[in-house]
Design a protein around this motif. Sequence first.
Motif, mmCIF file in Angstrom:
data_model
loop_
_atom_site.group_PDB
_atom_site.id
_atom_site.type_symbol
_atom_site.label_atom_id
_atom_site.label_comp_id
_atom_site.label_asym_id
_atom_site.label_seq_id
_atom_site.Cartn_x
_atom_site.Cartn_y
_atom_site.Cartn_z
ATOM 1 N N ALA A 80 -1.577 -15.645 6.962
ATOM 2 C CA ALA A 80 -2.607 -16.267 7.872
ATOM 3 C C ALA A 80 -4.011 -15.693 6.871
ATOM 4 O O ALA A 80 -5.350 -16.560 7.645
ATOM 5 N N ASN A 81 -4.031 -15.375 5.852
ATOM 6 C CA ASN A 81 -5.210 -14.943 4.984
ATOM 7 C C ASN A 81 -6.337 -14.143 5.905
ATOM 8 O O ASN A 81 -7.395 -14.464 5.991
ATOM 9 N N ASP A 82 -5.726 -13.201 6.484
ATOM 10 C CA ASP A 82 -6.718 -12.432 7.441
ATOM 11 C C ASP A 82 -7.913 -11.619 6.522
ATOM 12 O O ASP A 82 -7.335 -10.818 5.770
ATOM 13 N N ALA A 83 -9.035 -12.167 7.028
ATOM 14 C CA ALA A 83 -10.266 -11.506 6.183
ATOM 15 C C ALA A 83 -10.290 -9.878 6.688
ATOM 16 O O ALA A 83 -10.672 -9.334 5.937
ATOM 17 N N VAL A 84 -10.084 -9.682 7.894
ATOM 18 C CA VAL A 84 -10.215 -8.169 8.340
ATOM 19 C C VAL A 84 -9.122 -7.313 7.470
ATOM 20 O O VAL A 84 -9.258 -6.215 6.959
ATOM 21 N N LEU A 85 -8.072 -7.927 7.197
ATOM 22 C CA LEU A 85 -6.937 -7.124 6.466
ATOM 23 C C LEU A 85 -7.329 -7.051 4.949
ATOM 24 O O LEU A 85 -7.237 -6.096 4.316
ATOM 25 N N ALA A 86 -8.140 -8.030 4.484
ATOM 26 C CA ALA A 86 -8.591 -7.803 3.079
ATOM 27 C C ALA A 86 -9.560 -6.966 3.027
ATOM 28 O O ALA A 86 -9.488 -6.142 2.052
ATOM 29 N N ALA A 87 -10.502 -6.826 4.134
ATOM 30 C CA ALA A 87 -11.392 -5.602 3.887
ATOM 31 C C ALA A 87 -10.888 -4.455 4.026
ATOM 32 O O ALA A 87 -11.292 -3.351 3.402
ATOM 33 N N GLU A 88 -9.776 -4.316 4.664
ATOM 34 C CA GLU A 88 -9.151 -3.093 4.861
ATOM 35 C C GLU A 88 -8.494 -2.461 3.735
ATOM 36 O O GLU A 88 -8.617 -1.439 3.294
ATOM 37 N N LEU A 89 -7.671 -3.461 3.088
ATOM 38 C CA LEU A 89 -6.990 -3.385 1.561
ATOM 39 C C LEU A 89 -8.179 -3.083 0.636
ATOM 40 O O LEU A 89 -7.768 -2.340 -0.333
ATOM 41 N N LEU A 90 -9.478 -3.643 0.596
ATOM 42 C CA LEU A 90 -10.134 -3.374 -0.257
ATOM 43 C C LEU A 90 -10.748 -1.694 -0.583
ATOM 44 O O LEU A 90 -11.239 -1.438 -1.466
ATOM 45 N N GLN A 91 -10.938 -1.377 0.951
ATOM 46 C CA GLN A 91 -11.138 0.067 1.071
ATOM 47 C C GLN A 91 -10.259 0.981 0.874
ATOM 48 O O GLN A 91 -10.520 2.308 0.867
ATOM 49 N N ASP A 92 -9.077 0.538 0.662
ATOM 50 C CA ASP A 92 -7.681 1.561 0.353
ATOM 51 C C ASP A 92 -8.128 2.163 -1.249
ATOM 52 O O ASP A 92 -8.060 1.471 -2.147
ATOM 53 N N PRO A 93 -8.240 3.364 -1.165
ATOM 54 C CA PRO A 93 -8.365 3.965 -2.667
ATOM 55 C C PRO A 93 -7.086 3.840 -3.268
ATOM 56 O O PRO A 93 -7.279 3.786 -4.609
#
Length: 182
Positions: A80-93
Amino acid sequence: MLENWVVTPTCLPTVLRRCHTCASGRFRANGKFRVNANHKLIDVWLLALCAACGATAKLTVVERAHVRSVRPGLLDRLHANDAVLAAELLQDPVLRRRNRIALDWDGAWRLDTGGTDHPGHEAIDVSVRFAAPVPVRPVRLIAEGCGLSRAGVERLVADGSLVSAVRLSGRLSGDFTFTLKR
């Protein structure tokens, strides 16, 4: 008087990585994923576009994993191209280290102070809460929230009029409190 301030992200941060096409160092992540399944194995990438030339970079999220090892709810969010998931993944070290990227948060967050004025109070206690782990200098937050210059805030720290349990120099991405005495 106790005030609550909140630092909230407004958009996805800029990804700092060298572009192989034009040698630019900035990419815009737009929250889109590429999911590729080959028989029982799945690959997932977060797509980012070069800010200069528009070339696409693929940031590896899942690599050659068994399809059943990916939770169905996560797989639905990826499709679904979830933008919240993208933000969570970008913050993953772990993801940042694996893809050798850094994040630039300039212009990607805002400070909500609640709009309260405090001209008549001798001292204010402020609790700053981060809705997402956005690395920001506390001096910058205090300057923006109180309508002061950064140098003015640093003078207040040196005078002892601004005190906090955390070190106010450097960057923070976690909640903190401070007291401003007039």
